[in-house]
Design an enzyme around this catalytic site. Sequence first.
Site, mmCIF file in Angstrom:
data_model
loop_
_atom_site.group_PDB
_atom_site.id
_atom_site.type_symbol
_atom_site.label_atom_id
_atom_site.label_comp_id
_atom_site.label_asym_id
_atom_site.label_seq_id
_atom_site.Cartn_x
_atom_site.Cartn_y
_atom_site.Cartn_z
ATOM 1 N N ASP A 1 -41.959 2.093 -10.150
ATOM 2 C CA ASP A 1 -42.731 1.020 -10.765
ATOM 3 C C ASP A 1 -43.929 1.557 -11.536
ATOM 4 O O ASP A 1 -44.292 2.736 -11.429
ATOM 5 C CB ASP A 1 -43.234 0.053 -9.685
ATOM 6 C CG ASP A 1 -42.109 -0.731 -9.033
ATOM 7 O OD1 ASP A 1 -41.051 -0.885 -9.662
ATOM 8 O OD2 ASP A 1 -42.299 -1.188 -7.888
ATOM 9 N N TYR B 1 -40.146 9.354 0.298
ATOM 10 C CA TYR B 1 -41.361 8.876 -0.352
ATOM 11 C C TYR B 1 -42.561 9.165 0.537
ATOM 12 O O TYR B 1 -42.448 9.196 1.769
ATOM 13 C CB TYR B 1 -41.297 7.366 -0.589
ATOM 14 C CG TYR B 1 -40.409 6.936 -1.724
ATOM 15 C CD1 TYR B 1 -40.923 6.768 -3.005
ATOM 16 C CD2 TYR B 1 -39.057 6.684 -1.519
ATOM 17 C CE1 TYR B 1 -40.106 6.356 -4.051
ATOM 18 C CE2 TYR B 1 -38.233 6.278 -2.554
ATOM 19 C CZ TYR B 1 -38.766 6.111 -3.815
ATOM 20 O OH TYR B 1 -37.957 5.706 -4.849
#
Length: 247
Positions: A54, A112
Amino acid sequence: MSVRNLKVKTAYCGTAYHGFQRQENAVSVQNILEDRLSRLTASEVKIQGCSRTDTGVHANEYFFSFTTEHPIPCNNIIRGMNSLLPADIAVLDCEEVPMDFHARYSCKGKEYIYKILNRAVRDPFLDGLALHYSYELDIEKMNRAGKYIEGTHDFLCFCGALGIKENTVRTVSLCETRRDGDIVTLTVRGDGFLYNMVRIIAGTLIYVSEGRISPDELPEIIESRDRERAGVTAKPCGLYLNRVFYD
């Protein structure tokens, strides 16, 4: 000329970009990479990324693949791209791979990290690179909650509305929070991730630290599949795609 399939490893700071994926009306990391590769090879290049990220999200390790008939050696792609790219994107490695390799579909898992600056005063040198959270985080409680996230579950409660799919079952092999001085790092590793999943996990664990959610409520929240019962979606600035796993 024969067609080659190339696998390229990159890293980028996402602060200035509208995510990785190509955009028509905004600048993305993919837009920049394709433009520079097209210049370097004097031909139109379209790349396949390993993941979407994003706006404002970063990558310590990101892979893309592309095909070309150009004979340019891999070492020259690394040097040439780094001479053309802006300072917030770097090409780290390049190798020739079999034609059936695809940066996204050949991926077996991802890791992540979510970085939090956990102190009263913000750090201007970490602006856009970590979430500033001024109250002391309870790492023990966050790790108790994280253990319930590990395993194979339907993670619909950790999925943003725009990313709801028919199959929301994923396997998380690690959900761990560690402190190093003022920096708290959440690491989440799994076979795949839903839209905003790690950011919602981060927001939920912050709620756990604050006492809004008990660590032992996590199984019930996951079972409920109810997004409203989980925590907020943490800001994108702290999120990094950290590792990508292939065979």
